[in-house]
Design an enzyme around this catalytic site. Structure first.
Site, PDB file in Angstrom:
ATOM      1  N   PRO A  11       0.779  -1.227   0.000  1.00  0.00           N
ATOM      2  CA  PRO A  11       0.000   0.000   0.000  1.00  0.00           C
ATOM      3  C   PRO A  11       0.817   1.286   0.000  1.00  0.00           C
ATOM      4  O   PRO A  11       1.802   1.405   0.743  1.00  0.00           O
ATOM      5  CB  PRO A  11      -0.808  -0.095   1.302  1.00  0.00           C
ATOM      6  N   ASN A  12       0.382   2.201  -0.830  1.00  0.00           N
ATOM      7  CA  ASN A  12       0.898   3.581  -0.908  1.00  0.00           C
ATOM      8  C   ASN A  12       2.266   3.706  -1.575  1.00  0.00           C
ATOM      9  O   ASN A  12       2.745   4.823  -1.791  1.00  0.00           O
ATOM     10  CB  ASN A  12       0.938   4.241   0.484  1.00  0.00           C
ATOM     11  N   ARG A  19       5.185  11.030  -2.133  1.00  0.00           N
ATOM     12  CA  ARG A  19       4.778  10.763  -0.758  1.00  0.00           C
ATOM     13  C   ARG A  19       5.935  11.001   0.203  1.00  0.00           C
ATOM     14  O   ARG A  19       6.964  10.324   0.114  1.00  0.00           O
ATOM     15  CB  ARG A  19       4.372   9.288  -0.709  1.00  0.00           C
ATOM     16  N   TYR A  24      10.973   8.967   2.127  1.00  0.00           N
ATOM     17  CA  TYR A  24      10.977   7.892   1.136  1.00  0.00           C
ATOM     18  C   TYR A  24      11.700   8.234  -0.164  1.00  0.00           C
ATOM     19  O   TYR A  24      11.769   7.395  -1.059  1.00  0.00           O
ATOM     20  CB  TYR A  24       9.529   7.469   0.836  1.00  0.00           C
ATOM     21  N   ASN A  75       8.353  -5.316  -0.301  1.00  0.00           N
ATOM     22  CA  ASN A  75       8.126  -4.217   0.627  1.00  0.00           C
ATOM     23  C   ASN A  75       6.617  -4.199   0.845  1.00  0.00           C
ATOM     24  O   ASN A  75       5.867  -3.661   0.027  1.00  0.00           O
ATOM     25  CB  ASN A  75       8.612  -2.884   0.063  1.00  0.00           C
ATOM     26  N   ALA A  78       2.895  -0.769   5.091  1.00  0.00           N
ATOM     27  CA  ALA A  78       2.235  -0.837   6.401  1.00  0.00           C
ATOM     28  C   ALA A  78       1.802  -2.259   6.757  1.00  0.00           C
ATOM     29  O   ALA A  78       1.801  -2.638   7.931  1.00  0.00           O
ATOM     30  CB  ALA A  78       1.036   0.106   6.422  1.00  0.00           C
ATOM     31  N   HIS A  81       3.619  -4.673   9.178  1.00  0.00           N
ATOM     32  CA  HIS A  81       3.554  -4.584  10.636  1.00  0.00           C
ATOM     33  C   HIS A  81       2.390  -5.351  11.252  1.00  0.00           C
ATOM     34  O   HIS A  81       2.349  -5.526  12.449  1.00  0.00           O
ATOM     35  CB  HIS A  81       3.473  -3.105  11.056  1.00  0.00           C
ATOM     36  N   ASP A  88       1.418 -15.520   6.311  1.00  0.00           N
ATOM     37  CA  ASP A  88       1.035 -16.914   6.041  1.00  0.00           C
ATOM     38  C   ASP A  88       1.287 -17.303   4.585  1.00  0.00           C
ATOM     39  O   ASP A  88       1.766 -18.403   4.307  1.00  0.00           O
ATOM     40  CB  ASP A  88      -0.452 -17.128   6.360  1.00  0.00           C
ATOM     41  N   GLU A  99      13.057  -9.105   2.540  1.00  0.00           N
ATOM     42  CA  GLU A  99      12.218  -7.980   2.994  1.00  0.00           C
ATOM     43  C   GLU A  99      12.949  -6.665   2.717  1.00  0.00           C
ATOM     44  O   GLU A  99      14.147  -6.546   2.974  1.00  0.00           O
ATOM     45  CB  GLU A  99      11.960  -8.126   4.497  1.00  0.00           C
ATOM     46  N   HIS A 101      12.619  -2.279   3.096  1.00  0.00           N
ATOM     47  CA  HIS A 101      11.970  -1.025   3.469  1.00  0.00           C
ATOM     48  C   HIS A 101      12.887   0.112   3.050  1.00  0.00           C
ATOM     49  O   HIS A 101      14.113   0.016   3.204  1.00  0.00           O
ATOM     50  CB  HIS A 101      11.705  -0.942   4.976  1.00  0.00           C
ATOM     51  N   LEU A 102      12.281   1.170   2.552  1.00  0.00           N
ATOM     52  CA  LEU A 102      13.085   2.346   2.205  1.00  0.00           C
ATOM     53  C   LEU A 102      13.642   3.008   3.465  1.00  0.00           C
ATOM     54  O   LEU A 102      14.798   3.418   3.519  1.00  0.00           O
ATOM     55  CB  LEU A 102      12.223   3.356   1.443  1.00  0.00           C
ATOM     56  N   SER A 103      12.780   3.124   4.484  1.00  0.00           N
ATOM     57  CA  SER A 103      13.176   3.807   5.712  1.00  0.00           C
ATOM     58  C   SER A 103      13.655   2.778   6.740  1.00  0.00           C
ATOM     59  O   SER A 103      13.419   1.573   6.590  1.00  0.00           O
ATOM     60  CB  SER A 103      11.979   4.589   6.272  1.00  0.00           C
ATOM     61  N   ARG A 108      11.896   4.539  13.743  1.00  0.00           N
ATOM     62  CA  ARG A 108      10.673   5.336  13.601  1.00  0.00           C
ATOM     63  C   ARG A 108       9.683   5.003  14.725  1.00  0.00           C
ATOM     64  O   ARG A 108      10.082   4.533  15.769  1.00  0.00           O
ATOM     65  CB  ARG A 108      10.088   5.090  12.204  1.00  0.00           C
ATOM     66  N   ARG A 112       5.981   0.625  14.089  1.00  0.00           N
ATOM     67  CA  ARG A 112       6.685   0.103  12.905  1.00  0.00           C
ATOM     68  C   ARG A 112       7.818  -0.852  13.278  1.00  0.00           C
ATOM     69  O   ARG A 112       8.491  -1.400  12.409  1.00  0.00           O
ATOM     70  CB  ARG A 112       7.268   1.248  12.071  1.00  0.00           C
TER      71      ARG A 112
END
Ligand code: DQA
Length: 146
Positions: A11-12, A19, A24, A75, A78, A81, A88, A99, A101-103, A108, A112
């Site tokens: 998402p996003n 954004r 990001y 990635n 959200a 988390h 699953d 896995e 993540h940009l950040s 944070r 998260r």
């Protein structure tokens, strides 16, 4: 065709570039994917991309990856988390998962700090912005070569 790397974004992440660029970065998802495409071409490895804002669509796409891909880079944004469904399905398809993540999610907000992807991943890369994807891609290429 079987083999290759599937890159999944949750998402996003379709809003990358617009954004919260201070968090990001300014590169769009299409630009990041183009970089991965040229890495894949240079390595002679197939790559496919999927982004969705919907948990169920992500689950469907990951299910379809079974027997079709050698590595999944994800990635889950959200959903990382709290999505037991993504956890699953990654477990179910039995494909090595990296896995991304940009950040740096651990630097944070506390909500998260938990990832439900990490327990089903061979490893993860976070905190390097768009470079996180390229580092993950290098790791995926190594997994395929071995
Ligand atoms: C993110 C981190 C998540 O906490 C957040 O919800 C995202 C992006 C990252 O790439 O840094 O959407 O996965």
């Amino acid at each position: 065709m079987s083999g290759g790397i599937l890159v999944i974004n949750g998402p996003n992440l379709n809003l990358l570039g617009q954004r919260e660029p201070s968090l990001y970065g300014t590169q769009s998802l299409a630009e990041i994917n183009r970089e991965l495409e040229s890495m894949a071409a240079a390595a002679g490895i197939r790559v496919d991309f999927f982004q969705s804002n919907h948990e169920g669509e992500l689950v469907d796409r990951i299910q379809q990856a079974r027997d079709n891909f050698e590595v999944i880079i994800i990635n889950a944004a959200a959903l990382s988390h709290y999505s037991i469904a993504i956890h699953d399905v990654l477990r179910a398809v039995n494909i090595p998962v990296i896995e991304v993540h940009l950040s740096n999610i651990y630097a944070r907000e506390e909500f998260r700090h938990q990832s439900l992807i990490s327990p089903v991943a061979v490893g993860g890369i976070f905190g390097f912005g768009a470079l996180s994807y390229r580092l993950a891609f290098l790791a995926a290429c190594e997994i395929i070569r071995k």
